[in-house]
Structures are given as structure tokens and as C-alpha cells.
Design an enzyme around this catalytic site. Sequence first.
Site, mmCIF file in Angstrom:
data_model
loop_
_atom_site.group_PDB
_atom_site.id
_atom_site.type_symbol
_atom_site.label_atom_id
_atom_site.label_comp_id
_atom_site.label_asym_id
_atom_site.label_seq_id
_atom_site.Cartn_x
_atom_site.Cartn_y
_atom_site.Cartn_z
ATOM 1 N N LYS A 65 0.943 -1.304 0.058
ATOM 2 C CA LYS A 65 0.048 -0.101 -0.147
ATOM 3 C C LYS A 65 0.825 1.286 0.015
ATOM 4 C CE LYS A 65 -4.543 0.826 0.260
ATOM 5 N NZ LYS A 65 -5.534 0.081 -0.191
HETATM 6 P P1 NAD Z 1 -13.299 7.838 -2.567
HETATM 7 O O1 NAD Z 1 -12.396 8.833 -2.358
HETATM 8 O O2 NAD Z 1 -13.870 7.632 -3.981
HETATM 9 O O3 NAD Z 1 -14.529 8.156 -1.673
HETATM 10 C C1 NAD Z 1 -14.400 8.281 -0.405
HETATM 11 C C2 NAD Z 1 -15.794 8.885 0.304
HETATM 12 O O4 NAD Z 1 -15.986 9.036 1.560
HETATM 13 C C3 NAD Z 1 -16.055 10.463 -0.160
HETATM 14 O O5 NAD Z 1 -17.490 10.469 -0.577
HETATM 15 C C4 NAD Z 1 -15.709 11.317 0.752
HETATM 16 O O6 NAD Z 1 -16.292 12.451 1.037
HETATM 17 C C5 NAD Z 1 -16.206 10.331 1.923
HETATM 18 N N1 NAD Z 1 -15.896 10.481 3.216
HETATM 19 C C6 NAD Z 1 -14.701 10.918 3.703
HETATM 20 N N2 NAD Z 1 -14.411 11.173 5.040
HETATM 21 C C7 NAD Z 1 -15.614 10.826 5.437
HETATM 22 C C8 NAD Z 1 -16.263 10.948 6.653
HETATM 23 N N3 NAD Z 1 -15.645 11.227 7.782
HETATM 24 N N4 NAD Z 1 -17.793 10.838 6.884
HETATM 25 C C9 NAD Z 1 -18.551 10.420 5.752
HETATM 26 N N5 NAD Z 1 -17.846 10.317 4.345
HETATM 27 C C10 NAD Z 1 -16.706 10.723 4.458
HETATM 28 O O7 NAD Z 1 -12.558 6.888 -2.178
HETATM 29 P P2 NAD Z 1 -12.959 5.156 -2.416
HETATM 30 O O8 NAD Z 1 -12.156 4.683 -3.620
HETATM 31 O O9 NAD Z 1 -14.488 5.006 -2.405
HETATM 32 O O10 NAD Z 1 -12.566 4.377 -0.928
HETATM 33 C C11 NAD Z 1 -13.457 4.290 0.227
HETATM 34 C C12 NAD Z 1 -12.883 3.271 1.126
HETATM 35 O O11 NAD Z 1 -13.115 2.076 0.185
HETATM 36 C C13 NAD Z 1 -11.559 3.319 1.783
HETATM 37 O O12 NAD Z 1 -11.424 2.733 2.875
HETATM 38 C C14 NAD Z 1 -10.894 2.454 0.540
HETATM 39 O O13 NAD Z 1 -9.408 2.099 1.185
HETATM 40 C C15 NAD Z 1 -11.812 1.278 0.343
HETATM 41 N N6 NAD Z 1 -11.622 0.687 -0.919
HETATM 42 C C16 NAD Z 1 -11.592 1.280 -2.089
HETATM 43 C C17 NAD Z 1 -11.537 0.556 -3.308
HETATM 44 C C18 NAD Z 1 -11.651 1.059 -4.574
HETATM 45 O O14 NAD Z 1 -11.259 0.210 -5.426
HETATM 46 N N7 NAD Z 1 -11.809 2.054 -4.763
HETATM 47 C C19 NAD Z 1 -10.964 -0.769 -3.264
HETATM 48 C C20 NAD Z 1 -10.723 -1.545 -1.853
HETATM 49 C C21 NAD Z 1 -11.446 -0.826 -0.809
#
Ligand code: NAD
Length: 418
Positions: A106
Site C-alpha cells: 500500500k
Molecule cells: P473515494 O475517495 O472515492 O470516496 C471516499 C468517500 O468518503 C467520499 O465521498 C468522501 O467524501 C467520504 N468521506 C471521507 N471522510 C468521511 C467521513 N468522515 N464521513 C463520511 N464520509 C466521508 O474513495 P473510495 O475509493 O470509495 O474508498 C472508500 C473506502 O473504500 C476506503 O476505505 C478505501 O480504502 C476502500 N476501498 C476502495 C477500493 C476502490 O477500488 N476504490 C477498493 C478497496 C477498498
Amino acid sequence: MTDEANPFESLQEQVDDAAAYLDVREDVLDRLKHPERVLETNLTVDMDDGSIGRFTAFRSQFNGDRGPYKGGIRYHPGVTRDEVKALSGWMVYKCATVGIPYGGGKGGIVIDPSEHSAGELERVTRSFAKELRPLVGEDKDIPAPDVNTGQREMNWIKDTYETLEDKTEPGVVTGKAIESGGSEGRVEATGRSTMLAAREVFDYLDRDISEATVAVQGYGNAGWIAAKLVDELGADVVAVSDSSGAIHRADGFDPVAVKDFKRETGSVSGYEDADEEFTNEDLLTMDVDLLIPAALENAIDEELARDVQADIIVEAANGPLTPDADDVLTESDVWIVPDILANAGGVTVSYFEWVQNRQRFYWSEERVNDELETIIVDAFDRMTDAHESFDTPNLRTACYVNAIQRVVDAYMDSGNWP
Ligand code: NAD
């Protein structure tokens, strides 16, 4: 988000909890709780105003027993060395949970991307790619998107790497745009596995997901796609949120309309069809059938966990519950499908992308989705089998039991060098 739990300590605790069910030597277990190496670097980059910006960046390569390191790169002001170490460890166990041939890595840069122009972000990304160059490669370590990074950043990393190496190697990163060697279905993959995990757990519990009410915390890539796909199964998405706040609609939102609104305005707050606006804390403690945390880690701590009313939690985010919160919710008989299975769709379709890059042969979206479904359903069944046969207190421990066994087997088969 609370700052109570150190995510790296949470990871180590989760490994210990699961290892108690396995016959693993203490010394073998110890290496499964620490990264093999961590790069920490300070990027110095020209800013648009002529000044020089400095950005701390990390890449943790946690364990490579089952294959090349694999994991996303996050841009966030809250990135820390321990967070990156924890996230890289979760990748090890995630890849083992779904049985894809990768270890875990990561990366992260301490940066608030909203404060920088596209040009500055490109220079920061290319500078990081230069630092990563000796460590990455399609057989070494394969970065991917995470919070606040996407196809654009992956394309910049690929281009920098290929330029410096003077060769074509699209499999050095995944999550690329289709034209640059990306896979169909990658953008939706994390939300899709979250939906599949939700569908399977409702089925396992003899409940009907089409009757379910759902709250989704975080409306980014993972959260909004999960909301759209559970809505397509007939569930009512009654609350969603982002960092600006939360919105509620008793009859359920149209997830696509909310996404369009967020795209236009930058947040879900102010969405005209909502009954009311409330806080993220209110959303996390709502009386719903299914809660999908899809924002950042430690969203629910021990105190908040006592107020959680959802029956089922499917973790789209990585590490959204502190270990203490997990204990409280387990005691309250809340069913939790852990992150290392629920959001494994992202890395699974990254794996498909890497396979396609290496073969220079590209699949249809239908094939990607079918292969993903097979892998997630199989991993879900292995998890519930382990839960029943080891009598684990929850599904997370069952997942780790399976995953740790796979990593230990790979290590013991190969041994140490030198
Ligand atoms: P992203 O940046 O697209 O979205 C994150 C969202 O969370 C945004 O809408 C943001 O406004 C919101 N957010 C941030 N802080 C917040 C809070 N305190 N309360 C409420 N909402 C809040 O990110 P993503 O890619 O959707 O990732 C989200 C989670 O999923 C992370 O933990 C990431 O590690 C995990 N994840 C993502 C992927 C992927 O392929 N995108 C894969 C595995 C895991």
C-alpha cells in the site's frame, strides 16, 4: 472518524485473534504482523506559484509469500506510516481471502488533493513514481487506486515508469483507463463485491435483501456503486453521506440522481429530494437492516458501536470498525462481512486487469463480472464454512483463519532465503 485506534495495531490484533484458531508457530506468526519493507520519501515538487512543495510519501510492502505486492495509493492529509503499514497488511489477507496470487502492499502521500491544481498533482504523482521505480513492476509490486486517486493517477504512474524503463509494461499498475490497458468492470468492482457480499449474507441468514433498508457512509467510488447495486436488488437506500454530512429519505433515494447531484455540487448535502439532513454519526447509528461503511478507517469506535442499530454491516471501506467496536458489535449479534472479503472486488478485478495486460487479450464486462461473482461467492462460502467448523465468534475471524492459513502454507512451502 475517531483517532482512537492505531490501524496497524488493529491489524496485528486481528491476526492474533484468528491465529488462536490455528496451529501456527509464534515466530512464523510474528513475521505476518510486520511489513517486509517501508519506503518513506519526501517529494519536492515545483508549485504553480514558483514555490517548492514538500510531500511525505510512503510505500509499504508487507508480505510477498503468495506473489508480487499489490495495493492502492492514497492521497489524503491524514496518511501516516502506520496507516499505510496496516493497509498493506490488510491487502495480504484480502488477496489470500479471495485466493488471488498476490502479496500485499500500500502507498500514500500526505496531501490534500483539493488544494492542488491538476498540474501540481501530476508533478507530485510523477515524482512519487520515480521514487517507486526500483520497487515496482508487474512481477514485483503493482500499485492501484485508493482514496482520492483513480485512473488519471494510475496512467501518470504507468507513463513515468514506462518512460524511465523504456518499455511497454501496462501491468505495472492497475485501475487504468480502458484505453491505457484498463479492464472493463474495474471502476465498479469494489461496489460490486460489496453488493455480492451483502446479497450472500442476507441469503445465508435467510433474509430478503429486496426488503432491506440500507445506509451508506461515504459516497465515493466504493459507496455510490454499492448503493446503486443494492438498489438494483430492490433494497431501499434510505441514507447516504460524505465528508460534508448525511442525508435521509424514508422512501429511499435514487442513488444515480444523488451521484449526479454530488458530481455537480461536490457533496450530497443540499440534495433536494432528502427528507432531512443529519450527521454521519446519526447515519451510522440509524435503525436500518444493512449499514455499508464506505469512507475511511475507524469510522465506528467502541462508544459509537453501542448505539449501532443495524442488523448487518458490510464493510466497503478498509478497517471502518476499531477492534473494540468489532467486539461490541459481535456481542450484540450484529453480522459483519469484513472488508477483506466485501471490498475485495477492487483487487480481484485489478488481478483480471493484470492478467489481461500480460496476455494482451481483453475480456468483456460480462466476463469480468461473472468471474468476479464466482470468486466472491466462493470466498464467502469458505468464510462461512470456517465460521461453522472453527466456531469463530464472527465472520472476520473466520476470514482471517482461512487467509492466514494460505499465507503460512505458502511461506512454509518455500522457506527462508538465505
Ligand atoms: P473515494 O475517495 O472515492 O470516496 C471516499 C468517500 O468518503 C467520499 O465521498 C468522501 O467524501 C467520504 N468521506 C471521507 N471522510 C468521511 C467521513 N468522515 N464521513 C463520511 N464520509 C466521508 O474513495 P473510495 O475509493 O470509495 O474508498 C472508500 C473506502 O473504500 C476506503 O476505505 C478505501 O480504502 C476502500 N476501498 C476502495 C477500493 C476502490 O477500488 N476504490 C477498493 C478497496 C477498498
